[in-house]
Design a protein around this motif. Structure first.
Motif: not given
Length: 329
Positions: A1-7, A91-92, A295-297, A304-308
Motif C-alpha cells: 500500500m502506498t503511503n501518500l504522506t511520504d515526503p 502503478a497502483a 501484479r499482486t499475485a 516496487e511497481r512504481a520504481e520499475d
C-alpha cells in the motif's frame, strides 16, 4: 500500500533523492557520454545556488545533467515530487488513471496531465525483444483476440467495391479496433493492436512472441487452426457451444486467463479512460501489460511497481506536435 504522506510526494529534495537512488543505484552516470567514473563526475554546488538543484558536471565530456536528463521527464517543468506521485498513481491503479483525475490530484493543467500520462506509459513499455518469447517447453500460452471501440479508419471490403464491410447489414466487429493478446499461465501477458485480424497477421504475433515449444490454448477461431500446428500442442475450447473449460487428464484446456486480462483492460478503457485515440491505443496496451506483469499475485508491491516504471523511463523521450501525433526524440 502506498503511503501518500511520504515526503517524496511533497518535498523536492526527497523526490530528487528517490529518483537518483532508482536511476543511479551505483552513483551518477553521464547521459551524454556514458561516463560512470565517480572521480570524473562532480556535483555543482555553491552558496549562491544560482544553478539548478541536483546539477552534475561530467569532466569527461564537459556536459551538465540532472537526474531527469535522458528520461521521459527531461525538459519538464513539472516538480519532481509530482512526477514521483504520478508514477505511483499509475502503478497502483489497477484499471488506470485518467488525465482528468491526474490533473485534479496533482494540481496541474489537464494538458500537462495528459502529456505526463503518455510519458509514463512510454516508460512502462517493455522491450519484448530483450525479454524473449513467452512460454517454452512444458509451459502453456493462451491466445485470443478482442474488439474494442470504433475504428477511426473504417475497414473496407474488396467484395463490396470499397464500401465498408458489413455482415447481415451490420458492421459488427468489423469496424472495431482489434487487439490480440497472449498470456503465459502464471507468467506475463502481451497485447497488440492490429489493423486487421487475419491468419497471417495473427500468426506473425504468435510466432514472434510465443515459444513454439509451448502448448497453445485458444478458442475455436479459425485464425489459430493452422498456426496451432506449429506448436508442441494446440487445444481449443468451443465457446459457441458454451464450453469454457475441458479437463484432459492433468491438462486443463481453457482460455480464461487471457479473457481475464482483457476483462481488466476493457473495464479500464470503458470505465476510466472512456475515450482513446486509435493512434495511442498501443500505449494503453503497454500500460495494462506492465501492471499485469507486476501484479499482486506475483508479490509485487505498488512501490516496487512504481520504481520499475521509473527505471523504464531511462533512455526514452516522447514528444508531440500540435496535432497530437506522437514522435520520439
Amino acid at each position: 500500500m502506498t503511503n501518500l504522506t511520504d515526503p517524496m510526494f511533497h518535498d523536492e529534495d526527497k523526490a530528487r533523492a528517490h529518483l537518483e537512488a532508482i536511476r543511479w543505484p551505483h552513483g551518477p552516470n553521464c547521459p551524454h557520454c556514458g561516463n560512470i567514473d565517480p572521480d570524473k563526475i562532480a556535483k555543482v554546488e555553491g552558496k549562491k545556488q544560482t544553478h539548478r538543484k541536483g546539477l552534475y558536471y561530467c569532466n569527461e565530456c564537459g556536459g551538465q545533467f540532472t537526474v531527469t536528463v535522458g528520461s521521459v521527464m527531461e525538459r519538464s517543468k513539472v516538480p519532481l515530487s509530482k512526477w514521483v506521485f504520478a508514477f505511483h498513481l499509475f502503478a497502483a491503479s489497477k484499471k488506470g488513471m485518467s488525465a482528468h483525475q491526474l490533473h485534479r490530484m496533482l494540481g496541474v493543467t489537464y494538458k500537462t496531465a495528459w502529456f505526463m500520462a503518455h510519458r509514463i506509459r512510454e516508460a512502462m513499455k517493455e522491450d519484448v525483444k530483450s525479454s524473449g518469447p513467452l512460454g517454452g517447453e512444458g509451459k502453456t500460452v493462451e491466445a485470443d483476440e478482442t474488439y474494442i471501440g470504433k475504428r477511426e479508419t473504417p475497414r473496407v471490403s474488396a467484395q463490396r467495391k470499397g464500401r465498408p464491410f458489413t455482415k447481415k447489414g451490420k458492421s459488427g466487429g468489423a469496424q472495431k479496433r482489434i487487439v490480440v493478446g497472449l498470456v503465459e499461465r502464471g507468467g506475463k501477458a502481451r497485447m497488440f493492436h492490429l489493423n486487421d485480424a487475419t491468419k497471417d497477421t495473427v500468426r506473425d504475433v504468435l510466432v514472434r512472441n510465443a515459444d513454439r515449444k509451448s502448448t497453445l490454448y485458444t478458442d475455436e477461431s479459425r485464425l489459430y487452426t493452422e498456426t496451432g500446428k506449429e506448436y508442441a500442442a494446440h487445444g481449443t475450447v468451443k465457446h459457441s457451444a458454451k464450453e469454457y473449460v475441458r479437463y484432459e487428464g492433468e491438462k486443463v484446456v481453457h482460455s480464461n486467463t487471457i479473457e481475464n486480462v482483457f476483462s481488466v483492460f476493457k473495464r479500464g478503457m470503458i470505465g476510466v479512460y472512456q475515450h482513446c485515440g486509435e493512434a495511442h491505443l498501443h500505449r494503453y496496451l503497454a500500460e495494462f501489460d506492465f501492471r499485469y506483469n507486476r501484479r499482486t499475485a506475483l508479490k509485487v508491491s505498488d512501490r516496487e511497481r512504481a520504481e520499475d516504471a521509473i527505471r523504464g523511463a531511462s533512455g526514452k523521450r516522447l514528444t508531440y506536435n500540435q496535432t497530437g501525433e506522437a514522435g520520439h526524440a
